[in-house]
Design an enzyme around this catalytic site. Structure first.
Site, mmCIF file in Angstrom:
data_model
loop_
_atom_site.group_PDB
_atom_site.id
_atom_site.type_symbol
_atom_site.label_atom_id
_atom_site.label_comp_id
_atom_site.label_asym_id
_atom_site.label_seq_id
_atom_site.Cartn_x
_atom_site.Cartn_y
_atom_site.Cartn_z
ATOM 1 C CE LYS A 248 -3.678 -0.235 -0.362
ATOM 2 N NZ LYS A 248 -4.820 -0.670 -1.206
HETATM 3 C C1 LIG Z 1 -2.206 -6.899 3.909
HETATM 4 C C2 LIG Z 1 -2.969 -6.472 2.698
HETATM 5 N N1 LIG Z 1 -3.179 -7.353 1.741
HETATM 6 C C3 LIG Z 1 -3.865 -7.035 0.644
HETATM 7 C C4 LIG Z 1 -4.393 -5.790 0.455
HETATM 8 C C5 LIG Z 1 -5.215 -5.528 -0.759
HETATM 9 O O1 LIG Z 1 -4.639 -4.674 -1.665
HETATM 10 P P1 LIG Z 1 -5.566 -3.836 -2.611
HETATM 11 O O2 LIG Z 1 -6.268 -2.819 -1.766
HETATM 12 O O3 LIG Z 1 -4.647 -3.211 -3.583
HETATM 13 O O4 LIG Z 1 -6.545 -4.763 -3.252
HETATM 14 C C6 LIG Z 1 -4.209 -4.837 1.438
HETATM 15 C C7 LIG Z 1 -4.821 -3.515 1.331
HETATM 16 O O5 LIG Z 1 -4.847 -2.747 2.257
HETATM 17 C C8 LIG Z 1 -3.470 -5.181 2.582
HETATM 18 O O6 LIG Z 1 -3.275 -4.310 3.584
#
Ligand SMILES: Cc1ncc(COP(=O)(O)O)c(C=O)c1O
Length: 473
Positions: free
Chosen positions: A49
């Protein structure tokens, strides 16, 4: 070891992106495609992020909507907030992050460490509730002078940065040999942006989704993987999906149960030396399935969003895993040994059923109490614990009018034990646990105080049986 000459950055923000790929060596199925993982925890704020946070801030500065002295506001389960707090520190902004109460203590401490103000709010509320993370963050941004809502769910800078960076990085790092991309979706920014770029090169895009997440067609009930998938509160009137998520980007979805995800997280640490979060375990669990199918000519890349260091109190805590039924205690007798074998299956009544309908279910039901659950369109025989709102018995409905909803008459939420807990330890834990102890009709008979109290038995985080406390020995 690489070159001794590392780069010199003008600020820590130069370190965002350009993360390494690491080949998995030991957990890939024999005869399967190699699996390489994109190590997004290598970003300076510790997660994928950081990319979206930096991109959204730079874009807002350019558009003039975030001005010097301003305040960055966001609703975030943690990592976007951490990224924004880091960017805010470097570029001189204040930062307010609204986070759901179930966010790990480590993430909240990190946000505060970067100087952000953290506002906690209940996580499992209907979308229309003013306490919902997004609604509360929006209000705070409006009420804060110089406030700017980053809005990761609707801000095109979020997916765009992955089209511009994550996708091209993976294509270049694999020398154009990648055949499958696997990623989870929270806002969907990562999979949408990366997937769009790699689609142009003919790569198959696979979404990894918690089994009960709405994205992949699950019933929307709670799951134990933070920050990905889509939970649906049963009282939500209009289910809103993030505008930035192009759900058409994935060629297919792998739905992964929490047990498979969390066991993969443990294997990654113990067999590959990769300490990662549960959403990374989810992506790798799906990637291992894809690898087996793709065969040796494929090359699977999974995006691993963050490190396990911010989940030590959860996914790497044996007690947490065992009480939720994900792990067996090292020594028996285990709860399931004491209870004896029986088919998993929880008889329930939805909270919206009438008292008379509940009485009909109770007729012939032999358990110590009948669980009352959130209404969901599902024929599930196992239930997520937060969906169990309480219990009833024939006695507790005595004299109650038959036409009202039974939910308003439910007693306290029962205590819960993991099926692989040591039975003696579980009993001891429950005797210090007041939850369920005040259950109407639960005391006074049998082997001692509370021996009739209802107890949920959990397998892989879901309630599969309801027994009485005395059944535990
Ligand atoms: C640990 C974690 N995995 C996956 C994601 C998902 O990413 P995206 O928001 O780009 O789909 C996030 C988003 O905050 C996250 O914090």
């Amino acid at each position: 070891m690489g070159s001794i000459e590392g780069p010199v950055y003008t600020s820590v923000l130069d370190g965002v992106g350009a993360t390494p790929l690491v080949r998995l060596n030991r957990i890939v199925p024999a005869g399967g495609a190699p699996v390489w993982v994109k190590t997004e925890w290598a970003n300076p704020g510790g997660s994928v992020k950081d990319r979206a946070a930096l991109a959204m801030v730079l874009d807002a500065e350019q558009r003039g909507v975030l001005r010097p002295g301003g305040t960055i506001v966001e609703g975030s389960s943690g990592n976007t907030g951490i990224g924004l707090a880091m960017v805010a520190a470097v570029r001189g902004y204040a930062c307010i992050v609204v986070a759901p109460e179930r966010t790990t203590a480590e993430k909240i401490a990190l946000l505060r460490a970067y100087g952000a103000e953290v506002v906690l709010t209940p996580g499992l509320v209907p979308r229309e509730d003013p306490r919902h993370v997004v609604n509360l963050a929006t209000r705070i941004a409006e009420e804060t002078p110089g406030g700017w809502l980053a809005d990761q769910y609707g801000n095109p800078a979020n997916p765009d940065v992955h089209t511009a960076t994550t996708g091209p990085e993976i294509w270049a790092q694999t020398g154009g040999r990648i055949t499958h991309l696997v990623a989870g979706a929270g806002t969907g920014g990562t999979i949408t942006g990366t997937g769009h770029h790699l689609h142009e090169h003919g790569v198959t895009v696979v979404a990894a989704d918690p089994e009960t997440s709405r994205y992949g067609g699950g019933d929307g009930s709670p799951y134990n993987v933070e920050a990905v998938g889509h939970y649906l509160h049963p009282l939500t009137e209009q289910d809103v999906w993030p505008a930035v998520y192009d759900t058409g980007v994935a060629d297919r979805t792998e739905r992964v149960p929490d047990g498979e995800t969390l066991r993969t997280v443990r294997r990654l640490a113990r067999e590959e030396g990769l300490l990662v979060g549960a959403s990374a375990g989810l992506a790798v669990a799906a990637a291992l399935r894809v690898s087996a199918e793709a065969g040796p000519d494929g090359l699977v890349v999974a995006v691993l969003p963050d490190s396990g260091r911010i989940y030590l109190s959860k996914y790497f805590d044996d007690a947490w895993l065992t009480t939720l039924g994900f792990l067996d205690a090292p020594e028996g007798p285990l709860v399931r040994d004491v209870l004896g074998a029986s088919e998993p299956g929880l008889t329930v009544v939805p909270a919206t059923a009438t008292v008379d309908e509940a009485r009909a279910v109770l007729d012939g039901y032999t358990g110590p109490a009948l669980p009352v659950v959130q209404p969901r369109a599902t024929s599930a025989t196992t239930w997520a614990v937060p969906d169990v709102v309480g219990t009833i018995t024939a006695a507790s409905l005595d004299g109650v009018r038959g036409d009202g909803p039974v939910g308003t008459h439910a007693g306290p939420v029962p205590a819960a034990v993991g099926h692989g807990e040591n039975a003696d330890a579980a009993r001891e834990r429950l005797s210090g646990n007041e939850s369920g102890a005040g259950f109407a009709g639960g005391c006074g008979s049998g082997a001692g105080p509370g021996s009739e109290d209802p107890v949920l038995v959990l397998v892989d985080g879901r309630a599969v049986h309801l027994v009485s406390r005395g059944d535990l020995g």
